[in-house]
Design an enzyme around this catalytic site. Structure first.
Site, PDB file in Angstrom:
ATOM      1  N   GLU A   1     -62.440  52.022   7.990  1.00 12.07           N
ATOM      2  CA  GLU A   1     -61.916  50.880   8.081  1.00 12.07           C
ATOM      3  C   GLU A   1     -63.721  50.596   7.974  1.00 12.07           C
ATOM      4  O   GLU A   1     -64.793  50.493   8.237  1.00 12.07           O
ATOM      5  CB  GLU A   1     -62.627  50.583   9.660  1.00 12.07           C
ATOM      6  CG  GLU A   1     -61.041  50.962  10.424  1.00 12.07           C
ATOM      7  CD  GLU A   1     -59.724  50.797  10.232  1.00 12.07           C
ATOM      8  OE1 GLU A   1     -60.202  49.973  10.131  1.00 12.07           O
ATOM      9  OE2 GLU A   1     -58.845  50.826  10.357  1.00 12.07           O
TER      10      GLU A   1
ATOM     11  N   HIS B   1     -52.298  48.471   4.503  1.00 12.78           N
ATOM     12  CA  HIS B   1     -52.003  46.996   5.059  1.00 12.78           C
ATOM     13  C   HIS B   1     -52.121  45.990   3.944  1.00 12.78           C
ATOM     14  O   HIS B   1     -53.497  45.444   3.097  1.00 12.78           O
ATOM     15  CB  HIS B   1     -52.623  46.813   6.323  1.00 12.78           C
ATOM     16  CG  HIS B   1     -52.526  47.575   7.101  1.00 12.78           C
ATOM     17  ND1 HIS B   1     -53.200  48.123   7.904  1.00 12.78           N
ATOM     18  CD2 HIS B   1     -51.272  47.867   7.234  1.00 12.78           C
ATOM     19  CE1 HIS B   1     -52.901  48.979   8.928  1.00 12.78           C
ATOM     20  NE2 HIS B   1     -51.317  48.379   8.768  1.00 12.78           N
TER      21      HIS B   1
ATOM     22  N   GLU C   1     -55.639  43.793   3.919  1.00 10.82           N
ATOM     23  CA  GLU C   1     -56.661  44.618   3.601  1.00 10.82           C
ATOM     24  C   GLU C   1     -57.434  44.521   2.512  1.00 10.82           C
ATOM     25  O   GLU C   1     -57.728  45.760   1.664  1.00 10.82           O
ATOM     26  CB  GLU C   1     -57.083  46.018   4.740  1.00 10.82           C
ATOM     27  CG  GLU C   1     -56.398  45.536   6.408  1.00 10.82           C
ATOM     28  CD  GLU C   1     -56.292  46.694   6.635  1.00 10.82           C
ATOM     29  OE1 GLU C   1     -56.069  47.858   6.451  1.00 10.82           O
ATOM     30  OE2 GLU C   1     -55.401  46.098   8.078  1.00 10.82           O
TER      31      GLU C   1
ATOM     32  N   HIS D   1     -59.068  51.074   5.101  1.00  6.81           N
ATOM     33  CA  HIS D   1     -58.567  50.044   5.637  1.00  6.81           C
ATOM     34  C   HIS D   1     -59.680  49.311   5.953  1.00  6.81           C
ATOM     35  O   HIS D   1     -60.838  49.323   5.886  1.00  6.81           O
ATOM     36  CB  HIS D   1     -58.468  50.978   7.238  1.00  6.81           C
ATOM     37  CG  HIS D   1     -56.416  51.403   6.783  1.00  6.81           C
ATOM     38  ND1 HIS D   1     -55.550  50.578   7.330  1.00  6.81           N
ATOM     39  CD2 HIS D   1     -56.521  52.757   6.514  1.00  6.81           C
ATOM     40  CE1 HIS D   1     -54.405  51.555   6.872  1.00  6.81           C
ATOM     41  NE2 HIS D   1     -55.196  52.511   6.947  1.00  6.81           N
TER      42      HIS D   1
END
Length: 1178
Positions: free
Chosen positions: A1013, A831, A834, A928
């Site tokens: 994350e 992504h 990010e 991420h």
């Protein structure tokens, strides 16, 4: 356990004690009990007797007993009574009493009051009332007694309770209930306030249905309610009728659930009225509830405004292979009203509410077969042989171990020529120049195309490219946007407005001035570097410039952002989360409302437009900021000056689509120092953001950098994130937009600054960083290979790294140990928005290539296969979530397209290949960023935990599962300050079935398959609690993840070697931040409402209704009510608990000791209740 005290009847028992059986002799004196001969409980006997009572005194006494029963305890007693048919019994008694020619209100009043108390807690009271015929009967009683305030109030409360059912509310509305109740709401008065409030509350309750709202709007009640609110507001100077004013606002909220209602309120000057009345309430603390309701109402009714764009589609369009048409599809013209598209918001809001109310477990995979079974590969095994070149450590002969160090370094460098190997994607690395009709032509400067369409690589030195890519520094736009007629002609040419003479002039000018411009820019950059010098570790500006020259973008970027070119150092100290100013969102909403009410005060001038590259689009106002975003990773589509120091900013959607607006990165200049500038990013899409919880954007100052402080710093004050009134320019799908607003005060006049959502990390930065790492590693110890996995859709190489330890010798034992090391596969940046994932990856790479003993131990134990950027095209073009195909690449893993998703297709193929040769990864981790949570945490996969959480019928106790997937999270919880073990979960969701984590776990059988994350904000636990994450902390997290892998070494004793014991201490108390004591994964509700129309406005609770009912029974005689109610004020307190508010005051003037003693059931003493003075009943 009934007793007497001061002439009043009291209850000291519990409802359960009513269930005791009757003894053999009904007259026998026993310990205090309530006795019956049948199996019915005492409560059921009371309810049955109430329906059949033949005299007034008996009925009143039974009502008194019930009221005392229900008043002494909590709501549990009422619910118990409801379960025993209490509502039906009371409704039957009401119908029996009210149907006579002249109803006796001595009984009806306490009965209506008790029904209101009980019915408010019975969610089916409306349906039951319809079945009993009590709804229209109550409405008739209201019509007949509208001149009797106490009786009218009792009927109004009961009608309000009945409206909990939509069908009941519609029934009342169909029988002119709205008109009857509306006529009972007078202009300001000091009389009968309790009854007036009951009328307003009942009117608001009736407006819970679409039919009643439409009826109210068509009859002009919106205008009437506004005038009533204005009158009560202006004349209630003593603030004794706050509850009535609040109830009037609730009515307005209900009427504005429809488009017609909102239009009616706006057309009648409702927003101006609400704004003016709110301003007078701000300084009075007791009026806070009115202010909040008024603000929400203004936000809700603010006319929808289309984004000032020609299209919702991204400015950056890319011709996809096999798709001829990539032009934006528009269904509605930009001049059409948004309001016509959303006739009723309640349907949409109900859908949103339904989705929120769904059980979380519904998304969990509860099918054991799907969790256990490994799907067949998505491609033939023969295609996997092409990936053998990506495992050079398995075939390399390490001859350099017998050579001089200089020769080995040369060999290592030359081996990187694998980048020139056969590209796996099979698609051309260059697409032909796009049609002139597209808005952003895709350009490429390092190749030409033959007549057959095949790419012809041209050998142009990186220096020639670098001359065309210069950093934006001080006043850079003076020679970028205004330097020459050539620039202006190029801008017009982009629009197709140039004449043949201008084209010829441009060509001549190019020939004469091109060399001069290159020389000037090179001289300027060289002077900067000579004067200030490069001071950033692992960053060389010239190396970055050369890497950027090879980067291919859709618009063909020709300018470098200064922070990327110059480099960045973390600030010296930690940066605390920004405190939220109280009511800051409210103040911003007021300013937005002022824009609507006073449009003449708004400048409304476009000062930057990504679609218009001409110099004329730049504001000529000397006091206007200047914006720019045409550089790698940049994202700002449009900037509009509203006031002198306020700007609306619109972000560009992801390439080839019209969604995913969150990432921003742009340059701003021409500022005045020490002046607060407000920036409003008005087309954000997420429903909440960490900007509401202490997060700040990041800022980079060129002047500060040139003075030796090249830092991205957290900046911005008065930050909030809330839903706004904007809607798409053309799209009918009506996505909700949100505003991120923040204020920045710049330090220097005429500075050049950059603002970004998070610390930018470009594709060119990655390429230059990898080159610097490759040159810095000790090739006698570190086996480092940089290869190209494949080309991206736009032709940018996707790098794949191999890092491990070189064998001690060329002996077969050492080579055998090398080639049998387990593999660990790490990926990042699927992504593009990010960027925190790239900073963690940078920390991982720098540590693995370092001389740290722990890093050497890891290299000796594992072979690392790292793909640091899975979506280079998205990163380059400043998208947030998608690649150039307009799709989320992390939802393509089940069946990736080799042409449209080449990086995912070949990454998955490479993982298949590793499994096929017996090197299934020991660990797979995809880095991420998370925009809604704090800390760093892992998502993994577990069959047992998923089945258990999903409520599956499978017996998970008998399931056997390797718990090794928890090893790394447990280790990180001990050694990583930013890591939160409690935020981790290992559930397999259906909606995540096509993500890397789930596919690698399910199809490749990788037990430790994770998504790591990282927050964009900071931590709420441990030593970093209250601090925002910077690049230093993110790189540290990448390092700590590597250290956690030591726990997977086959030779566990190596962990306790003297070399490692000082580098990693799993029991270090300082790092034990006790995250396992934190149980809040999600943020608490925001201090102010982010939304403005989801669900209804706050309704009166049971405590408030009980208090109002009790206030209606405080007088002694009904015939004295008019005299006694003069000056009676409304009880608008909400602080009392349910027990005190339920205190019985229905019968103070009717029920006394002598009256209670006469309550003897005449039919049979065994079928009744004895209340003789000497008997105690339970």
């Amino acid at each position: 356990m009934f007793g007497y005290g001061r002439g009043n009847f009291t209850w000291n028992g519990t409802l359960k004690e009513l269930k005791t059986r009757c003894p053999a002799s009904c007259g026998e004196r026993v310990r205090p009990t309530m006795t019956t001969c049948s199996s019915s409980s005492g409560l059921e006997v009371l309810l049955s007797t109430l329906q059949n009572a033949g005299d007034i005194e008996s009925t009143l006494n039974i009502l008194s007993v019930l009221d005392e029963l229900l008043s002494a305890g909590t709501d549990r007693r009422i619910h118990y009574m409801i379960s025993k048919g209490g509502s039906e019994a009371l409704l039957a008694a009401l119908v029996n009493t009210a149907r006579c020619f002249s109803p006796n209100f001595t009984i009806l009043l306490p009965l209506l009051h008790l029904l209101a108390k009980v019915g408010h807690r019975d969610h089916r009271i409306g349906v039951k009332a319809e079945e009993a015929g009590a709804v229209l009967l109550t409405l008739t009683l209201l019509k007949q007694n509208s001149g009797q305030p106490r009786r009218a109030a009792a009927c109004l409360w009961l009608l309000q309770v009945f409206c909990s059912s939509v069908s009941t509310a519609n029934l009342i509305g169909e029988n002119r209930g709205l008109d009857v109740i509306y006529r009972l709401i007078p202009p300001y008065t000091t009389k009968h306030l309790n009854t007036i409030k009951a009328a307003v509350d009942a009117f608001a309750a009736l407006l819970c249905t679409k039919a009643n709202v439409c009826s109210a709007v068509s009859k002009g009640f919106v205008s009437g309610l506004l005038r009533l609110y204005e009158d009560w507001h202006s004349k209630d100077t003593e603030h004794v009728a706050i509850a009535i004013r609040r109830a009037l606002l609730r009515c307005l909220h209900q009427t504005t659930h429809s488009t017609a209602g909102r239009k009616a309120l706006v057309s009648q000057g409702g927003i101006r009225l609400l704004y003016q009345t709110t301003q007078t309430c701000l300084l009075t603390k007791c009026l806070e509830s009115l202010v909040e309701l008024s603000v929400q109402l203004m936000r809700k009714c603010h006319p929808k405004t289309r984004l000032p764009l020609t299209s919702d589609q991204s400015v950056y369009l890319f011709p996809l292979p096999g798709r001829l048409d990539t032009s934006p599809k528009t269904d509605v013209g930009p001049d059409e009203s948004c309001e016509e598209e959303s006739d009723d918001e309640d349907n949409e809001e109900n859908q949103e509410a339904d989705s929120k109310d769904k059980d979380y477990d519904e998304d969990l995979e509860a099918d054991l077969n799907k969790l256990r079974c490994r799907p067949d590969p998505d491609r033939p095994k023969e295609l996997l042989a092409q990936y053998n070149r990506l495992c050079p450590e398995l075939t390399h002969d390490f001859q350099e171990l017998d050579s001089e160090p200089e020769e080995s370094f040369s060999s290592s460098s030359s081996s990187s020529s694998d980048e020139e190997a056969l590209q796996l994607n099979g698609s051309p690395s260059h697409f032909s120049r796009r049609d002139r009709r597209t808005r952003s032509p895709y350009s490429r400067t390092d190749s030409t195309t033959s007549s057959s369409g095949a790419p012809l690589e041209t050998q142009i030195s990186s220096g020639e490219f670098a001359a065309q890519l210069e950093p934006c520094g001080f006043h850079s736009h003076s020679h970028v946007l205004h330097c020459s007629p050539r620039c202006r002609t190029k801008g017009r040419a982009a629009r197709g407005d140039t004449t043949p003479d201008e084209e010829e002039e441009k060509q001549d000018y190019d020939d004469d001035e091109h060399g001069k411009e290159e020389a000037h820019h090179r001289t300027m950059v060289d002077r900067l570097l000579e004067r200030h010098g490069a001071c950033i570790p692992h960053h060389d500006p010239n190396l970055y410039r050369a890497a950027a020259a090879q980067t291919k973008s859709i618009p063909g970027f020709s300018i470098l952002a200064f922070p990327d070119f110059w480099g960045h150092l973390p600030p010296e100290g930690h940066e605390a989360m920004a405190p939220r100013k109280p009511k800051v969102q409210r103040q911003k909403v007021f300013e937005d409302v002022q824009r609507l009410l006073n449009p003449d005060d708004i400048i409304d001038q476009v000062v930057f437009d990504l679609e218009d590259s001409s110099p004329e689009c730049v504001s000529q106002r000397s006091d206007s900021l200047r914006f720019f975003s045409r550089f790698e990773c940049g994202n700002l589509r449009k900037a509009i000056q509203l006031r002198r120091y306020e700007y609306d900013l619109i972000l560009n959607a992801d390439a080839n689509c019209s969604q995913h607006t969150q990432w921003f990165y742009f340059e701003v200049s021409n500022m005045v120092a020490d002046v607060p500038y407000r920036f409003n990013i008005i087309n954000c899409e997420k429903t909440n953001s960490q900007f509401n919880y202490g997060m700040q954007p990041v800022l980079y100052s060129v002047r500060e950098a040139l003075e030796g402080r090249p830092h991205w710093v957290r900046a911005g004050a008065e930050i909030c994130y809330f839903r706004n009134h904007f809607c798409p320019a053309c799209d009918k799908k009506k996505p909700t937009f949100y505003t991120l607003t923040f204020t920045v005060t710049f330090k220097h006049n005429e500075d050049v600054c950059y603002l970004a959502y998070h610390y930018p990390y470009t594709y060119s930065a990655l390429q230059s960083h990898l080159q610097a790492l490759e040159q810095s590693v000790d090739c006698t110890k570190v086996f480092f290979r940089r290869q190209t996995l494949c080309d991206s859709l736009a032709g940018n190489p996707c790098p794949l790294l191999t890092i491990t330890a070189c064998p001690s010798s060329r002996g077969w034992r050492d080579l055998h140990q090398l080639r049998n090391r387990p593999c660990i596969v790490l990926t990042a940046r699927v992504h593009p928005g990010e960027s925190n994932a790239s900073w963690m990856m940078k920390g991982t790479l720098q540590f693995l290539c370092s001389n740290d003993p722990a890093a050497q131990s890891l290299r000796e134990a594992f072979i690392f296969k790292i793909i640091p950027m899975l979506n280079p095209d998205g990163v380059i073009n400043g998208t947030h979530r998608c690649s150039l195909n307009g799709e989320d690449l992390n939802r393509q893993w089940c069946n990736p397209d080799p042409v449209l998703s080449p990086t995912i297709y070949h990454t998955k193929g490479f993982l298949y290949y590793l499994s096929s040769i017996g090197h299934t990864p020991l660990v797979f981790c995809d880095y991420h960023g998370h925009s809604r949570k704090k800390n760093v945490f892992l998502y993994g996969c577990s069959i047992k935990e998923t089945l258990w959480q999903s409520g599956s019928a499978v017996n998970t106790v008998r399931l056997k599962e390797d718990p090794g997937y928890r090893t790394i999270p447990n280790t990180l919880d001990r050694i990583a300050p930013a890591f939160s073990f409690n935020s981790c979960n290992y559930l397999v969701e259906k909606s995540r079935s096509a993500t890397a984590r789930v596919v690698v776990w399910r199809e490749m059988g990788v037990l430790r398959s994770y998504t790591m994350e990282s927050t964009y904000n900071g931590c709420d636990q441990g030593i970093y609690k209250g601090l925002q994450m910077g690049t230093r902390e993110l790189e540290e997290m990448g390092l700590k993840f590597c250290l956690s892998l030591l726990s997977l070494r086959r030779d566990v004793t190596a962990l306790y070697s003297k070399k490692l014991i000082n580098h990693i201490d799993l029991d270090h108390n300082v790092l034990d931040h006790k995250s396992h004591n934190c149980f809040e994964d999600d943020e608490p509700p925001c201090a102010e409402e982010i939304e403005y129309s989801t669900g209804d406005c706050p309704k009166p609770n049971g405590t408030e209704l009980d208090s109002d009912v009790n206030g209606n029974t405080s007088s002694a005689e009904e015939d004295e009510e008019e005299d006694e109610e003069e000056g009676h004020t409304v009880n608008h307190g909400r602080g009392s608990n349910s027990q005190s508010s339920l205190t019985s005051r229905l019968f103070p003037h009717l029920i006394g000791k002598s009256s209670i003693e006469t309550l003897n059931m005449k039919r049979s003493t065994c079928n009744g209740v004895s209340l003789a003075k000497e008997h105690y009943l339970s």
